[in-house]
Each structure stands twice: as C-alpha cells, then as structure tokens.
Design an enzyme around this catalytic site. Structure first.
Site, PDB file in Angstrom:
ATOM      1  N   HIS A  67      54.042  18.210  64.324  1.00 13.45           N
ATOM      2  CA  HIS A  67      53.526  17.309  63.291  1.00 13.45           C
ATOM      3  C   HIS A  67      54.485  17.073  62.137  1.00 13.45           C
ATOM      4  O   HIS A  67      54.153  16.332  61.207  1.00 13.45           O
ATOM      5  CB  HIS A  67      52.209  17.855  62.731  1.00 13.45           C
ATOM      6  CG  HIS A  67      52.407  18.984  61.761  1.00 13.45           C
ATOM      7  ND1 HIS A  67      52.790  20.242  62.144  1.00 13.45           N
ATOM      8  CD2 HIS A  67      52.305  19.029  60.409  1.00 13.45           C
ATOM      9  CE1 HIS A  67      52.897  21.017  61.072  1.00 13.45           C
ATOM     10  NE2 HIS A  67      52.616  20.313  60.016  1.00 13.45           N
TER      11      HIS A  67
HETATM   12  C1  UD1 Z   1      50.751  17.929  55.345  1.00 10.90           C
HETATM   13  C2  UD1 Z   1      51.935  18.560  54.638  1.00 10.90           C
HETATM   14  C3  UD1 Z   1      52.721  19.413  55.615  1.00 10.90           C
HETATM   15  C4  UD1 Z   1      51.811  20.420  56.304  1.00 10.90           C
HETATM   16  C5  UD1 Z   1      50.623  19.716  56.918  1.00 10.90           C
HETATM   17  C6  UD1 Z   1      49.661  20.730  57.474  1.00 10.90           C
HETATM   18  C7  UD1 Z   1      52.991  17.328  52.806  1.00 10.90           C
HETATM   19  C8  UD1 Z   1      54.114  16.471  52.417  1.00 10.90           C
HETATM   20  N1  UD1 Z   1      52.842  17.555  54.112  1.00 10.90           N
HETATM   21  O1  UD1 Z   1      51.232  17.059  56.335  1.00 10.90           O
HETATM   22  O2  UD1 Z   1      53.733  20.120  54.914  1.00 10.90           O
HETATM   23  O3  UD1 Z   1      52.554  21.076  57.293  1.00 10.90           O
HETATM   24  O4  UD1 Z   1      49.941  18.946  55.922  1.00 10.90           O
HETATM   25  O5  UD1 Z   1      48.869  20.207  58.486  1.00 10.90           O
HETATM   26  O6  UD1 Z   1      52.256  17.789  51.956  1.00 10.90           O
HETATM   27  N2  UD1 Z   1      45.432  12.406  58.069  1.00 10.90           N
HETATM   28  C9  UD1 Z   1      44.164  12.342  58.632  1.00 10.90           C
HETATM   29  N3  UD1 Z   1      43.207  13.171  58.147  1.00 10.90           N
HETATM   30  C10 UD1 Z   1      43.431  14.037  57.137  1.00 10.90           C
HETATM   31  C11 UD1 Z   1      44.706  14.097  56.557  1.00 10.90           C
HETATM   32  C12 UD1 Z   1      45.700  13.288  57.043  1.00 10.90           C
HETATM   33  O7  UD1 Z   1      43.918  11.554  59.550  1.00 10.90           O
HETATM   34  O8  UD1 Z   1      42.501  14.774  56.766  1.00 10.90           O
HETATM   35  C13 UD1 Z   1      46.498  11.532  58.608  1.00 10.90           C
HETATM   36  C14 UD1 Z   1      46.602  10.218  57.831  1.00 10.90           C
HETATM   37  O9  UD1 Z   1      46.971   9.229  58.737  1.00 10.90           O
HETATM   38  C15 UD1 Z   1      47.756  10.506  56.888  1.00 10.90           C
HETATM   39  C16 UD1 Z   1      48.649  11.420  57.701  1.00 10.90           C
HETATM   40  O10 UD1 Z   1      47.749  12.199  58.482  1.00 10.90           O
HETATM   41  O11 UD1 Z   1      48.415   9.337  56.479  1.00 10.90           O
HETATM   42  C17 UD1 Z   1      49.547  12.328  56.882  1.00 10.90           C
HETATM   43  O12 UD1 Z   1      48.793  13.146  56.002  1.00 10.90           O
HETATM   44  P1  UD1 Z   1      49.537  13.963  54.804  1.00 10.90           P
HETATM   45  O13 UD1 Z   1      48.560  14.766  54.060  1.00 10.90           O
HETATM   46  O14 UD1 Z   1      50.389  13.012  54.034  1.00 10.90           O
HETATM   47  O15 UD1 Z   1      50.539  14.897  55.566  1.00 10.90           O
HETATM   48  P2  UD1 Z   1      50.368  15.840  56.825  1.00 10.90           P
HETATM   49  O16 UD1 Z   1      51.131  15.248  57.959  1.00 10.90           O
HETATM   50  O17 UD1 Z   1      48.949  16.183  57.032  1.00 10.90           O
HETATM   51  N1  UDP Z   2      45.989  25.418  63.440  1.00 12.40           N
HETATM   52  C1  UDP Z   2      44.649  25.242  63.801  1.00 12.40           C
HETATM   53  N2  UDP Z   2      44.333  24.270  64.709  1.00 12.40           N
HETATM   54  C2  UDP Z   2      45.291  23.476  65.285  1.00 12.40           C
HETATM   55  C3  UDP Z   2      46.651  23.683  64.918  1.00 12.40           C
HETATM   56  C4  UDP Z   2      46.961  24.661  63.982  1.00 12.40           C
HETATM   57  O1  UDP Z   2      43.762  25.947  63.312  1.00 12.40           O
HETATM   58  O2  UDP Z   2      44.944  22.620  66.110  1.00 12.40           O
HETATM   59  C5  UDP Z   2      46.312  26.432  62.410  1.00 12.40           C
HETATM   60  C6  UDP Z   2      47.289  27.497  62.839  1.00 12.40           C
HETATM   61  O3  UDP Z   2      46.609  28.637  63.319  1.00 12.40           O
HETATM   62  C7  UDP Z   2      48.085  27.797  61.580  1.00 12.40           C
HETATM   63  C8  UDP Z   2      47.947  26.555  60.740  1.00 12.40           C
HETATM   64  O4  UDP Z   2      46.950  25.755  61.352  1.00 12.40           O
HETATM   65  O5  UDP Z   2      47.540  28.882  60.849  1.00 12.40           O
HETATM   66  C9  UDP Z   2      49.253  25.825  60.691  1.00 12.40           C
HETATM   67  O6  UDP Z   2      49.076  24.613  60.057  1.00 12.40           O
HETATM   68  P1  UDP Z   2      50.056  23.384  60.277  1.00 12.40           P
HETATM   69  O7  UDP Z   2      50.851  23.568  61.514  1.00 12.40           O
HETATM   70  O8  UDP Z   2      49.218  22.167  60.156  1.00 12.40           O
HETATM   71  O9  UDP Z   2      50.963  23.429  58.971  1.00 12.40           O
HETATM   72  P2  UDP Z   2      52.310  24.224  58.586  1.00 12.40           P
HETATM   73  O10 UDP Z   2      52.071  25.674  58.775  1.00 12.40           O
HETATM   74  O11 UDP Z   2      53.408  23.678  59.424  1.00 12.40           O
HETATM   75  O12 UDP Z   2      52.494  23.829  57.174  1.00 12.40           O
END
Ligand code: UD1
Ligand code: UDP
Length: 359
Positions: free
Chosen positions: A204
């Site tokens: 992601h």
């Molecule tokens: C964010 C964090 C990333 C973290 C991740 C954990 C930043 C810059 N990025 O990435 O470091 O690893 O969370 O999972 O803070 N969206 C949904 N539902 C939601 C939230 C997001 O559909 O509840 C979709 C939307 O299309 C949105 C996209 O995901 O535009 C990106 O969401 P965003 O919060 O900007 O970043 P993440 O990729 O979730």
């Molecule tokens: N995780 C989860 N369901 C999923 C994928 C990840 O519960 O389908 C959990 C995982 O156990 C870990 C956390 O989400 O603790 C990691 O989050 P993510 O990869 O979104 O973010 P990052 O750690 O890269 O910031």
C-alpha cells in the site's frame, strides 16, 4: 497529568492500544482525538471494536485529501480541541499525516509532545512518512525509541539523551496481547488454507502504488511466487491500492485478492503463513516477532533491525529479485531474536510519562 492521544489510521489504533490499555489500568486522565484520516469500517471501526478502545472524545472527521489539505485540516481542528482540553502532553505514534499535524498543533501551543516509535529513518525523502517522522521527532519532548539503534539516530540529529527513552515497540505488546485471542476466535478455514501452506501479502505504500511500473512489477513478482511455490497467495488490498489498481487497470492473475482484514484475522494469517511479502512497516515488525520470514517490497527500510537479525530481506520491485529473495527467505532458520522488546513498551511509556509529571 492530562494526556491527549491523537490518532487517525489503522496502524496507530493497533500500536497505541497497549498504551491506552495501560492508561486505563492506571486510571490516568486522558482523552482520544481521532482525526478521521481512516474512516472506512474495515480500516477504522473494526479496530476500535476488536482492540476494545474507548470512544474518542473528539472526532475531527477530516477524511481523505491531498497531503497539504489533509494535514492542514487536522492542524486547524486539532488546535481548537487542544485549546479547549488543555492537556499537559499529547501522544502521537508513528509517521502518518495525523502524526505530523498532531505533533505540530501541540508543539505550536507549547503542549509537550510524546512521539511513540521515535527515531526511525529510511533516509528516503520521497516517502511522505519520512518527512512526517523527522518533524514529529523534532517537535517532541519525549521520544520513545523502540531500539538502541533508533536512539543513536536521534542522538546523531542532536536530540539530547535526556529526552530519549528506549522502550521497545508497542507492536510486540499488541502481538502478545492478541495472538492467542486470534487463535481462539478465528479459523484458517475461512480462507480455505492450512498452516504453512499459503503466502500472505500487503502492498500500500504510495511510492509503490502511485507508480504504474513499480506496482505492475510487484504484482508480476507475486504471480511468479504463486506459480513457483504452488501456494495460495492471499492479498488483503488496502482501499488506496484498490483505487490505483483500478486506475491502472491492473488485474493480477493467480493471487487471491481480499478486502482489508480485521486485526485478529490478519494476525492469525500472519502467524501461520509460510512467507510474508509486504511494503508495510508494521507487518515487517510483526512477521519478525512471529518468526515468519519476510520479503520487503521496497528499496529501503526504517526497520533495519529485521534484516540484521535475519528475519527480512529487501527485494525492491523487480519480479526476479522478489522471487530470489522469497527462495532465500524460505531457506532461513526461523530462530532469530526479536529486536523490538519484551512486550512491555506500553507500560514503560506510561510509567515514564506519569513519573515525569511528579518530577
Ligand atoms: C496512510 C499513511 C501511511 C500508512 C497507512 C496505514 C500518510 C501519508 N499515509 O496511508 O503512512 O502506512 O495510512 O494504512 O499518512 N481510503 C479509504 N478509506 C479510508 C481511508 C483511505 O478508502 O478510511 C482511501 C482513499 O481513496 C484515500 C486513500 O485511501 O484517498 C489514501 O488514504 P490516506 O489516508 O491519504 O493514506 P493511506 O494510503 O491510507
Ligand atoms: N493489518 C490488518 N489488516 C490488514 C492489513 C494489515 O489488521 O488487512 C494490520 C497489521 O497487523 C499491522 C497494521 O495493520 O499491525 C499495519 O498497518 P499498515 O500496513 O496499514 O500501515 P504501516 O504499518 O505500513 O504504516
């Protein structure tokens, strides 16, 4: 001491939970401020439910937007809450936009910031998370470093030793607190797989999924792994990745694409996987703690401890390299040490904070 906990995304809910648990046990004065960065039920509500987290007192509901807009919205709304609540300290965890904005809002009001998981560096400024973690560290008065290596990085940036506390990472607490519950409540038969007979994947990171060539190459590498190992490859797809897959019209064959999973299901799948391939920070740590070999689909990592102990390899995104690293990791002895602490990081963090308020 009154503590404000600012959080907004899936990994923050998971890694902050052990600290929240400890604050509750000690009947400390604290409140949750949820930025709303994650809002979909399978990235948000399900984690509050499974981790038994208290309802946030403040929910900013900022949702998704560009980096500047999302950060600005959190900054503006969080400031209002902090002015009203007047906490002595604000805690943030990790490296998301919620962390950056939460730390900055507090620091500008001269509210002390505690940064949980301080001192991680990928030295890759193309990652939004690298900017966020550097700024959060430099706003903080309390830096809770997971390892001695993270502490040394902070010292190298001129942060005084007196502000840095090596606690371990709260992900270990979370794994220890939940893996037995996952084993009791969830069954692998939900995905028609058996222990050690499948591969688990997550992808992601923005730098991987916003770039069509990189995302295509990763999916090709995963298809190779599925074909050579003749094992199911389960890939719970983050909504951000799903959106980019649709935009680039990528349709990987031979992979089992799933909706994002709840924490207990994901933890159980990690626990019994033959191999994990990921670009997630938290998943690199969890696989290391659970003694499941990991291949990281990135060119760098801010978790080098996982590589040093032999639990992880950096594959980048080239399909052949992903396959080579997978083969190598499958041959590894899984008896590596866990570098992220003893599962008491939450307790240590809370003790340090509460002690400092008396001193
Ligand atoms: C964010 C964090 C990333 C973290 C991740 C954990 C930043 C810059 N990025 O990435 O470091 O690893 O969370 O999972 O803070 N969206 C949904 N539902 C939601 C939230 C997001 O559909 O509840 C979709 C939307 O299309 C949105 C996209 O995901 O535009 C990106 O969401 P965003 O919060 O900007 O970043 P993440 O990729 O979730
Ligand atoms: N995780 C989860 N369901 C999923 C994928 C990840 O519960 O389908 C959990 C995982 O156990 C870990 C956390 O989400 O603790 C990691 O989050 P993510 O990869 O979104 O973010 P990052 O750690 O890269 O910031």
């Amino acid at each position: 001491m009154k503590i404000g906990i600012i959080l907004g995304t899936r990994p923050e809910f998971i890694k902050m939970a052990p600290i929240i648990r400890e604050l509750e046990a000690r009947k400390a004065d604290f409140f949750l401020l949820h930025t709303g960065q994650h809002y979909s039920a399978n990235l948000d509500g399900i984690f509050f439910e499974q981790l038994n987290l208290p309802k946030p007192r403040h929910a900013l509901g900022v949702g998704s937007a560009s980096h500047a807009e999302q950060t600005a919205k959190i900054l503006t709304s969080a400031e209002k809450v902090l002015l009203e609540e007047k906490p002595d300290c604000v805690l943030v965890q990790g490296d998301t936009n919620s962390v950056l904005a939460g730390a900055l809002a507090a620091a500008k009001l001269q509210v002390k910031v505690g940064h949980v998981e301080a001192g991680l560096r990928s030295y890759d400024r193309t990652m939004p998370e690298e900017i966020n973690r550097v700024i959060a560290d430099h706003c903080a008065e309390y830096l809770f470093a997971p390892t001695e290596k993270a502490k040394a990085i902070l010292r190298g940036e001129g942060i005084p030793a007196a502000k840095i506390f090596v606690t371990g990472n709260t992900i270990v607490d979370a794994v220890f607190q939940n893996v037995e519950i996952a084993r009791a409540r969830v069954s692998l038969s939900n995905w028609r797989v058996s222990p050690n007979q499948y591969v688990l994947v997550t992808v992601h990171r923005q730098e991987n999924i916003h770039n069509k060539e990189r995302f295509t190459a990763i999916l090709e590498g995963l298809e190779k792994v599925a074909a050579e190992l003749k094992l199911p490859v389960l890939y719970p797809v983050h909504p951000h990745s799903r959106k980019m897959m649709e935009q680039f019209k990528l349709k990987p064959a031979g992979l089992t694409l799933l909706e994002p999973l709840d924490y207990l299901s994901f933890l159980l799948l990690e626990n019994h996987a033959r191999l994990i391939l990921t670009d997630s920070g938290g998943v690199q740590e969890e696989s290391c703690v659970l003694k499941v070999p990991c291949v990281t689909l990135r060119d760098n990592t801010e978790r080098p401890e996982t590589i040093e102990v032999g639990a992880n390899l950096l594959a980048g995104t080239a399909p052949d390299k992903i396959m080579d690293c997978s083969r190598e990791m499958l041959g590894r002895d899984r008896s590596w040490a866990n570098p992220f602490g003893d599962g008491k990081a939450g307790k240590k963090t809370v003790s340090i904070l509460l002690r400092s308020s008396h001193g």
